[in-house]
Design an enzyme around this catalytic site. Structure first.
Site, PDB file in Angstrom:
ATOM      1  N   LYS A 199       0.821  13.428   4.555  1.00 50.49           N
ATOM      2  CA  LYS A 199       1.125  12.538   3.422  1.00 50.49           C
ATOM      3  C   LYS A 199       2.461  12.929   2.816  1.00 50.49           C
ATOM      4  O   LYS A 199       2.718  14.105   2.535  1.00 50.49           O
ATOM      5  CB  LYS A 199       0.016  12.593   2.371  1.00 50.49           C
ATOM      6  CG  LYS A 199       0.233  11.597   1.242  1.00 50.49           C
ATOM      7  CD  LYS A 199      -1.007  11.421   0.405  1.00 50.49           C
ATOM      8  CE  LYS A 199      -0.757  10.476  -0.764  1.00 50.49           C
ATOM      9  NZ  LYS A 199      -0.285   9.143  -0.317  1.00 50.49           N
ATOM     10  N   HIS A 206      -5.541  15.256   0.533  1.00 51.09           N
ATOM     11  CA  HIS A 206      -5.089  14.394   1.621  1.00 51.09           C
ATOM     12  C   HIS A 206      -4.715  15.216   2.845  1.00 51.09           C
ATOM     13  O   HIS A 206      -4.608  16.439   2.788  1.00 51.09           O
ATOM     14  CB  HIS A 206      -3.878  13.558   1.181  1.00 51.09           C
ATOM     15  CG  HIS A 206      -4.231  12.382   0.335  1.00 51.09           C
ATOM     16  ND1 HIS A 206      -4.505  12.481  -1.009  1.00 51.09           N
ATOM     17  CD2 HIS A 206      -4.362  11.055   0.643  1.00 51.09           C
ATOM     18  CE1 HIS A 206      -4.772  11.281  -1.503  1.00 51.09           C
ATOM     19  NE2 HIS A 206      -4.698  10.399  -0.512  1.00 51.09           N
ATOM     20  N   GLY A 237       0.805  -1.212   0.000  1.00 51.23           N
ATOM     21  CA  GLY A 237       0.000   0.000   0.000  1.00 51.23           C
ATOM     22  C   GLY A 237       0.833   1.255   0.000  1.00 51.23           C
ATOM     23  O   GLY A 237       0.293   2.361  -0.112  1.00 51.23           O
ATOM     24  N   ALA A 273      -1.053  -1.795  -4.647  1.00 44.64           N
ATOM     25  CA  ALA A 273      -2.365  -1.161  -4.693  1.00 44.64           C
ATOM     26  C   ALA A 273      -2.222   0.323  -4.389  1.00 44.64           C
ATOM     27  O   ALA A 273      -1.939   0.681  -3.245  1.00 44.64           O
ATOM     28  CB  ALA A 273      -3.317  -1.815  -3.688  1.00 44.64           C
TER      29      ALA A 273
END
Length: 262
Positions: free
Chosen positions: A155, A151, A95, A121
């Protein structure tokens, strides 16, 4: 029963994955990897949901074999982590974003050499996966499009891996060229965002947000907006569980949760 090694267990996603594993009898966490923590076992920490497993501080120190390598680490570490997993015949489910095209091709080559499968992903949220599929379908009819991703301020990468993957899927599906104004100028550099496959991608980082994306299509006399919102990181756990349970559907190192969905 799937045995799991988790990289990045101290982050927001990692702590949610720890809870996921603790709540599912068919998942067995046998170790975590973090080169920076000073603890030797997760039981010494106060947020591991009673999962007491060894903490490995270097890839070379890992002395257990596992079915799955779950990676929610950081962009600077993910390439080495996935390379390690593939070389040790551990199926990676990743991820962490930040892999560039050259790194991805390199890892896919390693997977092929080792006859291994795996999944990268960009997003484990089912709403985000569906957004990308809907956007790909719409791109056949609306070649003019921009992407906005929003976001939380913590991040580490911009634009998000989801936004980049969305743009690539749209570009693949386009059946005509977008309208490009070659005379346009920016009075402030970067005002039009980044450019991915001739698609402007804009990144927003603000408190109160978790993970959100809008895809805006424009056509003659009409517009289409597709949006998804992830309000809590627990929303990603359904996708993580699906990826683990349906990992046998993978053929090589594949990109996108849709590869394990029905």
């Amino acid at each position: 029963m799937a045995t799991i090694i988790l990289a990045g267990f101290r982050g927001n996603m990692g702590t949610n994955v720890m809870r996921l594993i603790a709540d599912n009898d068919d998942f067995d966490l046998i170790g975590v990897y973090d080169p920076h923590t000073t603890f030797d076992r997760t039981g010494a920490l106060d947020y591991t949901d009673n999962l007491d497993v060894p903490i490995y501080h270097s890839l070379s120190s890992i002395d257990v074999t596992s079915d799955v390598w779950l990676d929610f680490s950081v962009p600077s570490a993910v390439f080495d982590n996935v390379h390690y997993a593939l070389s040790q015949n551990i199926l990676p489910i990743v991820g962490t974003t930040g892999l560039d095209d050259a790194q991805l091709k390199s890892l896919q080559h390693v997977a092929q050499q080792n006859h291994m499968a795996g999944l990268i992903a960009p997003n484990f949220g089912l709403s985000a996966v569906l957004l990308m599929q809907f956007a790909k379908q719409a791109a056949k009819y609306f070649p003019d499009v921009e992407v906005i991703e929003m976001h939380h301020p913590g991040k580490l990468d911009a634009p998000s891996g989801t936004a980049i993957n969305t743009a690539k899927l749209i570009a693949e599906a386009r059946q005509s060229l977008p309208t490009i104004n070659t005379n346009a100028t920016e009075s402030i550099e970067g005002a039009r965002g980044g450019n991915v496959e001739d698609i402007h991608v804009h990144s927003v980082r603000l408190p109160g947000y978790v993970a959100h994306e809008q895809v805006l299509f424009g056509g003659k006399g009409e517009a289409l907006t597709i949006r998804q919102d992830s309000f809590d990181r627990s929303s990603f756990m359904t996708g993580v569980a699906v990826a683990i349970r349906h990992r046998d559907r993978l053929n090589g190192l594949m990109v996108g949760l849709e590869n394990v969905l029905d």
